[in-house]
Scaffold this active site. Sequence first.
Site, PDB file in Angstrom:
ATOM      1  N   ARG A 222      -7.123   0.207  17.090  1.00  0.00           N
ATOM      2  CA  ARG A 222      -7.573   0.495  15.732  1.00  0.00           C
ATOM      3  C   ARG A 222      -8.678  -0.525  15.464  1.00  0.00           C
ATOM      4  O   ARG A 222      -9.643  -0.552  16.208  1.00  0.00           O
ATOM      5  CB  ARG A 222      -6.421   0.455  14.714  1.00  0.00           C
TER       6      ARG A 222
ATOM      7  N   LYS B 272       0.807  -1.238   0.000  1.00  0.00           N
ATOM      8  CA  LYS B 272       0.000   0.000   0.000  1.00  0.00           C
ATOM      9  C   LYS B 272       0.832   1.276   0.000  1.00  0.00           C
ATOM     10  O   LYS B 272       0.423   2.265  -0.614  1.00  0.00           O
ATOM     11  CB  LYS B 272      -0.984   0.000   1.165  1.00  0.00           C
TER      12      LYS B 272
END
Length: 353
Positions: free
Chosen positions: A126, A35
């Site tokens: 998260r 990514k």
Amino acid sequence: MYPLLRIDLAKLRHNAQALLQLASPLGISIWGVTKVLCGAPAVGKAMLAAGITTLADSRLENLQQLPAAEKVLLRLPDPSQADFVVHYAGWSLNSELTTLKALSRAAVAAGKQHKVLLMVDLGDLREGLWPDEVIPLARQVVDLPGIHVGGLGANLTCYGGVLPGPDNLGILVELAHELRRLGLAECEVVSGGNSSTLELLQQGKIPKGINNLRLGESIILGRETTARRALPGLYTDVAILQAAVIEVKEKPSLPIGTIGQDAFGNTPMFIDSGTQRRVILAVGRQDVNPEGLVPLEPGVAVLGASSDHLLLDTTVYPEPVNVGQVFSFGLDYGALLAASTSPYVTKQFLRPN
Ligand SMILES: *Cc1c(COP(=O)(O)O)cnc(C)c1O
């Protein structure tokens, strides 16, 4: 064309190979995370050439363009995109029943079996289920048609900066055992995090039962990510940024006049260090975050940047500096993310021979 982001694919491939050699003897597989380089096909290809068989990215657009391989969507899916998820990814990471039901419908419609890792929040705050929610969710998911619960995953050192250790990763291993014992899932993948888990792996402290890591930064920047230590035998200069000099002038280090706000609404402070040989490069905050740049030439310091101008102090740089000359920088993760995402930065992939 400058600014130029140069990615050395031979070095990247070497890093991936070195990490495979570290992990494989422990029975740990590696998913190659692309990514930070926006899922560039050349990067995926280099990882596959190293022997990695599964590519992972947080965005569907990136997965779509990566070369053929087993693919994993890293960011929790948006249920409205379930059809695209099952089309572009064999695996996704999940924590919500609503989304899993949408993936199930999409998988059935596409005649596919979609594999999922249930994400467990081990304290980093998260994504992920609280540990005591995992078994109840698994019970609801195992019978969803088109969905295969392939195991569990956890993500640490991302939001909360929580370090992976035997205690928190041990919870993941225990939950996987429990799922197997209850006959809910085989858990062929127990994924113990990202590049921040490598420190534990090197110390031989990774709990038995963790059999997968999802690695991006360590492959691309050659560092573990608990303290950004360089990993022995890996290249830390796979990616460099180059930009051209557009002005060289002797200027004072203190601005002249009354100081208000800079281009970004901050009130800057300056220390008088006399006259400097100041250089402007044609690169700025629209291309990179200057705080994450590390000059590769000696005697060069980054003073700051506005949208399109990077200011350097080259007073102690041993050579003359000329307009048109190019300076090179190493990048931290944030700077690399910005540079690879900026349409103004030319990307050059140096192919392995
Ligand atoms: C980005 C990401 C990774 C890879 O992290 P690195 O620190 O680059 O190794 C792994 N897992 C998830 C869920 C991610 O979002």
